[in-house]
Design an enzyme around this catalytic site. Structure first.
Site, PDB file in Angstrom:
ATOM      1  N   ARG A 371       0.842  -1.191   0.000  1.00 27.16           N
ATOM      2  CA  ARG A 371       0.000   0.000   0.000  1.00 27.16           C
ATOM      3  C   ARG A 371       0.873   1.235   0.000  1.00 27.16           C
ATOM      4  O   ARG A 371       1.656   1.450   0.924  1.00 27.16           O
ATOM      5  CB  ARG A 371      -0.936  -0.017   1.217  1.00 27.16           C
ATOM      6  N   SER A 440     -12.529  -4.738   0.233  1.00 25.29           N
ATOM      7  CA  SER A 440     -12.861  -4.320   1.599  1.00 25.29           C
ATOM      8  C   SER A 440     -14.377  -4.206   1.747  1.00 25.29           C
ATOM      9  O   SER A 440     -15.036  -3.547   0.939  1.00 25.29           O
ATOM     10  CB  SER A 440     -12.220  -2.965   1.920  1.00 25.29           C
ATOM     11  N   LYS A 469      -6.210   4.486   9.841  1.00 21.72           N
ATOM     12  CA  LYS A 469      -7.418   5.089   9.277  1.00 21.72           C
ATOM     13  C   LYS A 469      -8.260   5.625  10.428  1.00 21.72           C
ATOM     14  O   LYS A 469      -9.268   5.024  10.824  1.00 21.72           O
ATOM     15  CB  LYS A 469      -8.203   4.077   8.449  1.00 21.72           C
TER      16      LYS A 469
END
Length: 1071
Positions: A371, A440, A469
């Site tokens: 990521r 997700s 997050k």
């Protein structure tokens, strides 16, 4: 390099399935090749393609408009058998009339691959069968003229053909047959007068040349002779060259031996572009670019022992070939310890991404998600390549977060997308059926949609709050459990999971929760390897206490299959549950192919296929070739063989034997229609001389019910081929025929038939069924309602052969083939080809495009760079307008090209914006270019992309987009401009010429720098950077002929009235 040989024949479905075999190979790097621009005998510094156009002779006027053909009524089909849906999309159609090349590099095979690569349907008429390879031509067998005439009538009377392309026409009679057919069924004509192969072998008699001149050249829209053919034509060649309009197309010379089939490919590509409605010069330019791209892409591959090898036509499907780098199919147990990288944490602890990935894998991570939210595209790509090498070395899958283009460029194992990223179904279309896709999900509805869209697993969370997050809401353990119970896919839990919460997550008691995904728990630590090892130990303890015992019981009870049992043993060791005995057993399982006892595979529509190794209810591990089985119960007695049939009086065709000898060596062999005893014997003898893995598709009854092979061939199949086969794939009618008419209509009868057929000697048997009742051990798929199912049996066997050639075990190969068929049937269920009850389907879904080509005026017109509008979302927000409104105003005011630049938008928002803007641009005949994001351009079928020096390299972009998309590159120096030309760019953007607010830290080059780059560049140039009304004239007056226009941002979009400002700018440029 692994290869596949296909044995069989059919003028439409069978040959198109041959294309599928080749596409499957290209899809995974099994078969690859390269191509010469025009003629390998050119000795100039640049290889050149010459187009001579006599406009006054071009009766069909391709320059002005796409060809329109009248509907052709079939004279042979009855009205009751006609099924025509006028509303269904119709794919442009090319008919190739040519010879077959057993080596697969030229002739019909090259035409099929080229048309497929260009997004055009290709039907075939075979004129001759040649035995040839990379060394030369060993034999030519000319087909009877009546057979050629019947093939032409079969295709032309049923299907609407846009362009006919000719290749090898070896007799005067065939030339006349073709002329009569074209008089009855008019179509545009591309003549490639194949008289001498590129290896120097003569393919037709000199007596045919005059017939070509008198019969075909007068009807042709374009003729594409090579130099040797021109010599044979003597004075006629000179007359063609010296005409009123003459074009020379040049590109850098590419040194390669892989030039076999160059002429066929050039002519086929031109035909394909004409079929799509492009004018002649545009078609030839597109063909030239396509050739150059394929040449460069596959210049170093090696196929055959001769001096002239084939090349890779299907470059867009190309992916790296790693025979033993990881498990050949997605294994849900890889989700056990799912490591998600974080560059910010790596920076905090002063380590590279590669070091972090390597330490995580050494500590026991079973899958890695890369990521990168803040890195530039080029940096991301280089990091992905380095991490992929580490992962492949350790046999661990690497997934890319969000960026499908990065995954495509580095050939990663898959991607993971969120709800604000590209939809999974689009990701599947871009990546194909064999890549891993995770989604997700937070709700049961999202999980169900992910399954429908073709995902392999879901990531569920955030379970707990997380620092990575902070704005993400949590669903807790109850939310995780409810999603798992609703999901048909494996699940990995994510979000705030650490050493204190992992056990609670693993003990929620759902069978499809395969593992946990972690970020901070391992990467926000000083020692990643130690933390990963500790975390894995904790997970294993939790698994041993509860979840894994339950999972093992669930898998064995639900499936009763040795495949599930064997997978459990293998992965039990991978996950650390056994260290000695399990390790040794794991080696045994990997050394031997796993069989699935009576496993039912559900193809669409509602088909059942049974794979068996031994007919026993106990789980059995099937042996690899040459090894002993772990256990083998006594098989049932084979059915009584019919009385020996007298030997066929037909002589074994020498051309069949020569074809096999020309190409057989170290390859997979897949058979189709073998209509005579002699051909079966020829194949058996060839396989004894050149051993190869064998997939037998006993094509005896077509899906339309026609008998394709007589009963006399059955006993020869049983005695000669079945004992040699690795896999046999009969449908229920063929299985019944093999078993002397035994009834095969139910699930139980299919199981029995599979066992009886297996007793005849093949390693595996796959019985294909029809509308059978559901079975508890079936791998289910939704029924797809379509009449486009012609060739499904050939396709299934071909796909299995392709997967086996890549090193996949049998069951994995069948699962991939099943998914492939489901995907292509769904993708092309509404297309319309032909008038019958059963049409073909689109094998090459990854090359599928919108065929409404009339909205795009040409391949690339440098004049489009005149007013180059570059969007800016912040300026639109400042003035209270949407991106679509801004683009509409710009093109309404006279912008000639639009670049959509979105640096801050989420992927899904960017994609929706791109689709809306594309509709606006195409309604005005203006190209739309996407900034940087190649995956967005692919997903919305934009006209091209623009990239900077820190984005993906242009050569990589060209390989992903193919030869017909526009690519622009930002350049500041002559060296960068030269590199852009070499890499296949269409234009360069040069600047910043002046300071600009959109890129405050960008260094400027001034007017002198712009002039220097323009004079050094071989490409058209658009100036960019701080250009507005006050300095526009100074820019355009620098005296460089290839400066075609200016790119502007603030001068248009940082104004209240975009339309008016664009009109002013365009007026200034014209003045």
């Amino acid at each position: 390099m692994l290869r596949i040989l296909w044995v069989g024949a059919d003028s439409s479905a069978f040959w198109f399935t041959l294309l599928f075999v080749i596409s499957c190979m290209a899809l995974s790097g099994v078969f690859s090749a390269s191509f010469s621009v025009f003629n390998k005998k050119s000795s100039a510094v640049f290889r050149s393609s010459f187009l001579h156009s006599r406009v006054q002779v071009n009766r069909r006027q391709h320059q002005q408009q796409p060809r329109a053909l009248a509907s052709m009524a079939s004279k042979t089909a009855t009205s009751s058998s006609t099924v025509v849906d006028s509303s269904a999309p119709r794919i442009p159609h090319v008919l190739t009339v040519a010879g077959s090349d057993s080596g697969g590099g030229a002739g019909i095979q090259a035409d099929l691959k080229t048309c497929a690569a260009r997004g055009v349907y290709c039907s075939t008429v075979i004129t001759a069968v040649t035995a040839q390879n990379t060394v030369g031509v060993q034999d030519v067998h000319v087909l009877p003229e009546d057979s050629v005439a019947e093939q032409l009538r079969s295709v032309l009377s049923d299907m609407k053909v846009d362009v006919v392309k000719t290749g090898m026409i070896p007799s005067i009679g065939m030339v006349r047959v073709l002329r009569r057919s074209l008089s009855e069924f008019p179509a545009a004509l591309v003549v490639d007068p194949v008289m001498v192969s590129t290896s120097g072998d003569s393919l037709i008699a000199s007596s045919v040349i005059n017939e070509f001149r008198e019969e075909l050249f007068q009807m042709a829209d374009i003729v594409t002779p090579n130099l040797l053919t021109c010599v044979l034509q003597q004075n006629n060649c000179t007359r063609w060259v010296h005409g009123k309009e003459y074009y020379e197309l040049c590109s850098p010379r590419i040194n390669t031996r892989n030039t076999h089939g160059s002429g066929c490919t050039l002519a086929s590509c031109i035909a394909a572009e004409l079929a799509k409605g492009f004018p002649m010069l545009s078609a030839v330019k597109a063909a030239k670019r396509y050739i150059r791209t394929t040449l460069e892409y596959s210049k170093d591959i090696l196929i055959g022992n001769g001096r002239q090898g084939p090349f890779d036509h299907l470059l867009k499907l190309k992916s790296g070939f790693y025979p033993s780098s990881r498990q050949p199919e997605f294994n849900p147990r890889d989700l056990f310890l799912y490591a998600v990288t974080d560059s910010g944490m790596n920076k905090k602890w002063d380590r590279t991404m590669q070091d972090a990935v390597k330490e995580a894998i050494e500590g026991g991570a079973t899958i890695i998600q890369l990521r990168e939210k803040n890195a530039g595209t080029l940096e991301f790509l280089e990091t992905a390549k380095a991490c992929l090498e580490i992962c492949r070395f350790h046999g661990v899958p690497l997934l890319i977060n969000d960026h499908i283009d990065i995954a495509l460029a580095c050939n990663a194992d898959g991607v993971h997308v969120g709800q604000s990223d590209m939809p999974a179904r689009l990701a599947r279309n871009l990546l194909g059926p064999d890549k891993i896709i995770g989604v997700s999900c937070r709700t049961a509805e999202q999980a169900q949609q992910a399954c429908i869209d073709g995902a392999d697993y879901i990531g569920c969370g955030a379970v707990y709050s997380t620092a990575t997050k902070p704005d993400s809401s949590t669903i807790g353990l109850e939310g995780l459990k409810s999603v798992c119970l609703a999901s048909k896919l494996p699940v990995v839990a994510i979000g705030g999971i650490n050493a204190s919460t992992a056990r609670s997550v693993m003990e929620i008691g759902v069978p499809n929760l395969e593992g946990v995904a972690v970020v901070s728990a391992i990467f926000d630590k000083e020692n990643v390897s130690t933390e990963t090892r500790n975390f894995r130990r904790l997970l294993m303890e939790a698994a041993q206490d509860w979840n894994w015992r339950y999972l093992f019981e669930w898998h064995t009870v639900a499936s009763h299959s040795s495949h599930s049992y064997g997978r459990y043993i293998r992965n039990r060791n991978r996950n650390g549950l056994s260290h000695h005995g399990g390790q040794e057993r794991s080696k045994q399982v990997n050394a031997r192919k796993l069989s699935n006892q009576w496993k039912v595979m559900n193809s669409t529509p509602r088909r059942r296929e049974y794979l068996t190794s031994w007919p026993s209810p106990a789980p059995i591990l099937a042996p690899a070739r040459g090894s002993k089985p772990i256990s083998k119960p006594a098989p049932p007695a084979a059915p009584t063989a019919p009385p020996s049939l007298p030997q066929s009086p037909r002589r074994i065709p020498p051309e069949s034997k020569r074809q096999l000898q020309s190409v057989l060596s170290d390859m997979q062999v897949k058979t189709g229609m073998l209509p005579s005893i002699g051909m079966v014997r020829v194949l058996r003898q060839s396989l004894e001389e050149f051993p190869a893995a064998l997939v037998v598709d006993p094509v005896m009854v077509s899906t339309s019910g026609h008998v394709l092979a007589g009963s006399s061939v059955l006993s020869q199949f049983r005695e000669e081929l079945l004992p040699m086969a690795d896999l046999v794939t009969p449908n229920v009618k063929e299985a019944s025929a093999f078993l002397d008419g035994m009834r095969v209509e139910t699930v139980e009868e299919m199981r029995c038939a599979a066992g009886l057929l297996h007793a005849m000697g093949p390693r595996f048997v796959l019985v294909k069924g029809g509308d059978l009742p559901d079975s508890s051990d079936a791998l289910r798929a939704s029924r797809i309602r379509t009449h486009n199912t012609h060739g499904t049996g050939c396709t299934l066997a071909s796909c299995i052969a392709a997967e086996l050639a890549k090193g996949s075990p049998m069951f994995s190969a069948i699962k991939v083939a099943k998914r492939y068929i489901e995907t292509v049937l769904e993708y092309s269920k509404d297309i319309s080809i032909g008038k019958g009850h059963q049409g073909p389907f689109d094998h090459l879904l990854r090359l599928k495009r919108d065929f409404n080509n009339a909205r795009k005026p040409d391949v690339f017109n440098p004049g489009d760079l005149l007013v180059y509008a570059v969007t800016d979302s912040r300026m639109n927000k400042k003035w209270g307008r949407s991106m679509a409104d801004a683009v509409k105003a710009a093109v309404g005011g006279g912008a000639t090209i639009v670049q959509l630049r979105e640096k801050e938008a989420e992927t899904r928002d960017f994609l929706e914006t791109a689709k809306a803007c594309l509709d606006i641009c195409h309604s005005h005949g203006v190209p739309l270019i996407i900034n940087d994001r190649i995956d967005i351009a692919l997903a919305c079928n934009a006209d091209g992309v623009h990239i900077g020096q820190f984005d993906m390299p242009a050569s990589t972009v060209r390989s992903l987009l193919g030869p017909d998309k526009i690519i622009g590159v930002s350049c500041k120096t002559p060296a960068q401009a030269e590199k852009a030309w070499i890499d296949g760019a269409d234009y360069i953007g040069c600047g910043g010429v002046f300071p600009t607010t959109t890129k405050a830290n960008n260094t400027t080059i001034g007017l002198d720098g712009l002039r220097t780059v323009c004079l050094a560049s071989r490409l058209p140039v658009v100036a960019i950077g701080g250009i507005g009304a006050s300095n526009l004239s100074a820019v355009m007056e620098i005296g460089a002929p290839n400066l075609k226009g200016v790119a502007v941002v603030s001068a248009l979009f940082d104004k209240e009235n975009v339309l008016m400002e664009t009109e002013k700018l365009r007026a200034s440029l014209h003045s």
